[in-house]
Write a protein that holds these residues in place. Sequence first.
Motif, PDB file in Angstrom:
ATOM      1  N   SER A   1       6.998   4.187  -4.091  1.00  0.00           N
ATOM      2  CA  SER A   1       5.986   3.268  -3.603  1.00  0.00           C
ATOM      3  C   SER A   1       7.179   2.076  -2.785  1.00  0.00           C
ATOM      4  O   SER A   1       8.029   1.915  -3.249  1.00  0.00           O
ATOM      5  CB  SER A   1       5.163   2.266  -4.566  1.00  0.00           C
ATOM      6  OG  SER A   1       4.569   0.834  -4.410  1.00  0.00           O
TER       7      SER A   1
ATOM      8  N   ARG B   1      -7.486  -4.407  -4.446  1.00  0.00           N
ATOM      9  CA  ARG B   1      -6.468  -4.217  -5.830  1.00  0.00           C
ATOM     10  C   ARG B   1      -7.709  -4.747  -7.128  1.00  0.00           C
ATOM     11  O   ARG B   1      -8.739  -6.010  -6.472  1.00  0.00           O
ATOM     12  CB  ARG B   1      -5.485  -5.227  -6.004  1.00  0.00           C
ATOM     13  CG  ARG B   1      -4.367  -4.815  -5.323  1.00  0.00           C
ATOM     14  CD  ARG B   1      -3.829  -3.658  -5.043  1.00  0.00           C
ATOM     15  NE  ARG B   1      -2.491  -3.484  -4.196  1.00  0.00           N
ATOM     16  CZ  ARG B   1      -2.363  -2.292  -4.058  1.00  0.00           C
ATOM     17  NH1 ARG B   1      -2.788  -1.136  -4.015  1.00  0.00           N
ATOM     18  NH2 ARG B   1      -0.736  -2.306  -3.240  1.00  0.00           N
TER      19      ARG B   1
ATOM     20  N   LEU C   1      -2.492   0.381 -11.798  1.00  0.00           N
ATOM     21  CA  LEU C   1      -3.270  -0.928 -10.904  1.00  0.00           C
ATOM     22  C   LEU C   1      -4.105   0.018  -9.626  1.00  0.00           C
ATOM     23  O   LEU C   1      -3.924   1.004  -9.340  1.00  0.00           O
ATOM     24  CB  LEU C   1      -1.894  -1.001  -9.689  1.00  0.00           C
ATOM     25  CG  LEU C   1      -2.857  -1.515  -8.837  1.00  0.00           C
ATOM     26  CD1 LEU C   1      -3.289  -3.232  -9.076  1.00  0.00           C
ATOM     27  CD2 LEU C   1      -2.308  -2.554  -7.927  1.00  0.00           C
ATOM     28  N   GLU C   2      -5.138  -0.459 -10.395  1.00  0.00           N
ATOM     29  CA  GLU C   2      -6.831   0.084  -9.129  1.00  0.00           C
ATOM     30  C   GLU C   2      -6.696  -0.116  -8.218  1.00  0.00           C
ATOM     31  O   GLU C   2      -6.983  -1.559  -7.929  1.00  0.00           O
ATOM     32  CB  GLU C   2      -8.110   0.481  -9.895  1.00  0.00           C
ATOM     33  CG  GLU C   2      -7.772   1.301 -11.724  1.00  0.00           C
ATOM     34  CD  GLU C   2      -9.409   1.243 -12.364  1.00  0.00           C
ATOM     35  OE1 GLU C   2     -10.309   0.849 -11.776  1.00  0.00           O
ATOM     36  OE2 GLU C   2      -8.744   1.344 -13.544  1.00  0.00           O
ATOM     37  N   THR C   3      -6.911   0.560  -6.880  1.00  0.00           N
ATOM     38  CA  THR C   3      -7.422   0.407  -5.692  1.00  0.00           C
ATOM     39  C   THR C   3      -8.794   1.036  -4.851  1.00  0.00           C
ATOM     40  O   THR C   3      -8.764   2.239  -5.459  1.00  0.00           O
ATOM     41  CB  THR C   3      -6.326   0.327  -4.774  1.00  0.00           C
ATOM     42  OG1 THR C   3      -4.437   0.014  -4.863  1.00  0.00           O
ATOM     43  CG2 THR C   3      -6.029   0.281  -3.625  1.00  0.00           C
TER      44      THR C   3
ATOM     45  N   VAL D   1       0.618  -1.382  -0.109  1.00  0.00           N
ATOM     46  CA  VAL D   1       0.294   0.207  -0.042  1.00  0.00           C
ATOM     47  C   VAL D   1       0.868   1.463  -0.040  1.00  0.00           C
ATOM     48  O   VAL D   1       1.870   1.144   0.764  1.00  0.00           O
ATOM     49  CB  VAL D   1      -0.872  -0.154   1.050  1.00  0.00           C
ATOM     50  CG1 VAL D   1      -1.794   1.537   1.491  1.00  0.00           C
ATOM     51  CG2 VAL D   1      -1.581  -1.691   1.262  1.00  0.00           C
TER      52      VAL D   1
ATOM     53  N   GLU E   1      -2.583   3.837  -9.743  1.00  0.00           N
ATOM     54  CA  GLU E   1      -0.782   3.472  -9.561  1.00  0.00           C
ATOM     55  C   GLU E   1      -0.950   3.477 -10.855  1.00  0.00           C
ATOM     56  O   GLU E   1      -1.248   2.451 -11.153  1.00  0.00           O
ATOM     57  CB  GLU E   1      -0.176   2.817  -8.500  1.00  0.00           C
ATOM     58  CG  GLU E   1      -0.739   3.119  -6.995  1.00  0.00           C
ATOM     59  CD  GLU E   1       0.107   2.073  -6.055  1.00  0.00           C
ATOM     60  OE1 GLU E   1       0.564   2.339  -6.332  1.00  0.00           O
ATOM     61  OE2 GLU E   1      -0.906   1.523  -5.309  1.00  0.00           O
TER      62      GLU E   1
ATOM     63  N   THR F   1      -4.050 -10.770   1.057  1.00  0.00           N
ATOM     64  CA  THR F   1      -4.049 -10.435  -0.544  1.00  0.00           C
ATOM     65  C   THR F   1      -5.199 -10.085  -0.363  1.00  0.00           C
ATOM     66  O   THR F   1      -6.498 -10.618  -0.135  1.00  0.00           O
ATOM     67  CB  THR F   1      -3.820 -12.159  -1.151  1.00  0.00           C
ATOM     68  OG1 THR F   1      -4.787 -13.213  -0.773  1.00  0.00           O
ATOM     69  CG2 THR F   1      -2.617 -12.776  -0.917  1.00  0.00           C
ATOM     70  N   THR F   2      -6.078  -9.932  -1.833  1.00  0.00           N
ATOM     71  CA  THR F   2      -7.031  -9.311  -2.097  1.00  0.00           C
ATOM     72  C   THR F   2      -8.221 -10.340  -2.004  1.00  0.00           C
ATOM     73  O   THR F   2      -9.609 -10.199  -1.581  1.00  0.00           O
ATOM     74  CB  THR F   2      -6.810  -8.416  -3.538  1.00  0.00           C
ATOM     75  OG1 THR F   2      -6.533  -7.867  -3.335  1.00  0.00           O
ATOM     76  CG2 THR F   2      -8.379  -8.779  -4.264  1.00  0.00           C
TER      77      THR F   2
ATOM     78  N   TYR G   1      -6.249  -9.107 -11.343  1.00  0.00           N
ATOM     79  CA  TYR G   1      -5.179  -7.963 -11.470  1.00  0.00           C
ATOM     80  C   TYR G   1      -4.888  -9.050 -13.077  1.00  0.00           C
ATOM     81  O   TYR G   1      -4.089  -8.248 -13.945  1.00  0.00           O
ATOM     82  CB  TYR G   1      -4.727  -7.346 -10.801  1.00  0.00           C
ATOM     83  CG  TYR G   1      -3.435  -6.837 -11.478  1.00  0.00           C
ATOM     84  CD1 TYR G   1      -3.186  -5.939 -12.238  1.00  0.00           C
ATOM     85  CD2 TYR G   1      -2.040  -7.252 -11.085  1.00  0.00           C
ATOM     86  CE1 TYR G   1      -1.973  -5.263 -12.458  1.00  0.00           C
ATOM     87  CE2 TYR G   1      -1.179  -6.726 -10.999  1.00  0.00           C
ATOM     88  CZ  TYR G   1      -0.800  -5.189 -11.859  1.00  0.00           C
ATOM     89  OH  TYR G   1       0.394  -5.609 -12.097  1.00  0.00           O
TER      90      TYR G   1
ATOM     91  N   ILE H   1      -3.376 -11.350  -6.770  1.00  0.00           N
ATOM     92  CA  ILE H   1      -4.346 -10.287  -7.245  1.00  0.00           C
ATOM     93  C   ILE H   1      -4.394 -11.389  -8.448  1.00  0.00           C
ATOM     94  O   ILE H   1      -4.221 -11.038  -9.554  1.00  0.00           O
ATOM     95  CB  ILE H   1      -3.680  -8.738  -7.594  1.00  0.00           C
ATOM     96  CG1 ILE H   1      -3.269  -8.437  -6.214  1.00  0.00           C
ATOM     97  CG2 ILE H   1      -4.939  -7.880  -7.844  1.00  0.00           C
ATOM     98  CD1 ILE H   1      -1.900  -6.385  -7.112  1.00  0.00           C
TER      99      ILE H   1
END
Length: 302
Positions: free
Chosen positions: A247, A147, A269-271, A101, A163, A128-129, A201, A198
């Motif tokens: 990061s 994510r 990468l979208e969060t 993060v 990001e 993990t996601t 992704y 992820i």
Amino acid sequence: MEMLHLRYFVAVAEELNFSQAARKLHMAASPLSQRIKDLEHELGHKLFDRSTHHVTLTAAGSALLPIARDVLEQVNAIPWRLQEAVKPRRSTVFVGMPGGVHPALRERVKQLEERCHDRFELKRWPGTTPDLVAAVHQGKLALSLVRMPVTDPALEMIPVQVERLGAVVPADRFAGRDTVNIAELSDLSYIPSASESIPAYSEDMDRQLSNAGIKKRLKVDGAEYSGISELVANGSSFSITMLDPASPMHLFLVDGATVLPFADFRPQLETALVWRRDRAEEGDLAELVAGVRDVFAEPLST
């Protein structure tokens, strides 16, 4: 005896002047003087020595002053003490945190913790996601950063960060370069860096790279980010990571590997922050989600 009698007494005792005390109390001096006489009669003690030009406290008045102040302070404290007594208890809830993060996003989470401090104690939970999404769905977590993409219909979400991603490439091969073209990587093997943490992704990224002409793959089971960086430094592979040097993923870079932006490819990468829809709609998280919408109103972009 009424509270007003004590308020009148304290005002006169502090001013030692009936006219000034009356102005402070927004009343006339004559009724104020009468109220003090009523109090003296009820207590059976003279509280003030009065003369034409001077007002002084008697021994009884001096003894009463700290008592009266204490009583009035207790009375004045009733509203907030009552509010403290009846307000909802502070709840402890958990917020899921995936790996890597960004510090700016962590700062937003901290702002949420501070905003909701009176009602909620927020504690962080790593994962993990897929695991975090499942925990939110099951009610084990109140919220979670995840994510994207996530497609659970029971969850509501708000985008919190986008990001930009770059290529982790051998440093000697791309020395002096500011960017890299996707075609220049076609002879290198792509190492997925987050296939388990992820998966959605990773599948999407793999598809984008295949469409861009990247066909070689090197899958390393259980490899950490630093291990992937070591393989890239060997010169025969590349990976993809966050482009922003701030990061935490850049902490895993080793000598011989560097991160460059793509000149002709813009992966990102979208969060998002997710929660159960039914817990926010007049549920136990309604107040917390209101804080989320306020703190994360503007998504971050790095």
